[in-house]
Enzyme design. Structure first.
Site, PDB file in Angstrom:
ATOM      1  CB  SER A  63      -0.729   0.024   1.548  1.00  8.17           C
ATOM      2  OG  SER A  63       0.256   0.392   2.301  1.00  8.17           O
ATOM      3  CE  LYS A 100      -3.106   2.686   4.765  1.00  5.64           C
ATOM      4  NZ  LYS A 100      -1.869   1.604   4.757  1.00  5.64           N
TER       5      LYS A 100
END
Length: 142
Positions: A63, A100
């Protein structure tokens, strides 16, 4: 992207010197051969600002590929830094740890992947979010 492993850094492990070539290497066309001199360096001086608050975190998943973080890479995470908008962070959201990009948008918090296959995670008002640390370096395996 999941966090696979977290390790604290041992000062004896990071204080070992490595030899450093005096010049950079050409990534384009090869350069003429040069005399190779070496001088010892200590990687901790280059990679770690505060040994007591720094951890090595291994990641799994894709990701964050757009940020240069790939499956199996190891992240150097400094827990003493304050995260800001656009920081790459290790976050614990409702008990789940992830890496993230932190976005602070219109008074809200979004954990954004750096891969279009993963939607942004808008942190809901009742969610429990802890920014565990700020990613400062990525050790990418080749």
């Amino acid at each position: 992207m999941r966090i696979e492993q977290i390790q604290s850094l041992d000062e004896t492990d990071v204080a070992r010197g490595l030899l450093r070539a005096p010049e950079s290497v050409a990534a384009g066309y090869p350069s003429p051969a040069q005399d190779y001199q070496t001088a010892p360096i200590n990687l901790s001086e280059y990679l770690i600002r505060d040994l007591n608050s720094t951890f090595l975190v291994r990641v799994s998943g894709d990701s964050m590929e757009g940020a240069g973080i790939s499956d199996g890479d190891e992240l150097i995470v400094d827990r003493s830094l304050t995260a800001g908008d656009m920081s790459v962070v290790i976050a614990i959201l409702d008990g789940e740890m992830t890496v993230k990009r932190l976005r602070l948008i219109n008074g809200g918090v979004v954990l954004q992947a750096e891969n279009p296959s993963y939607p942004p995670i808008e942190v809901q008002e009742l969610s429990e979010l802890d920014i565990w640390g700020v990613v400062v370096k990525c050790i990418h395996n080749v």
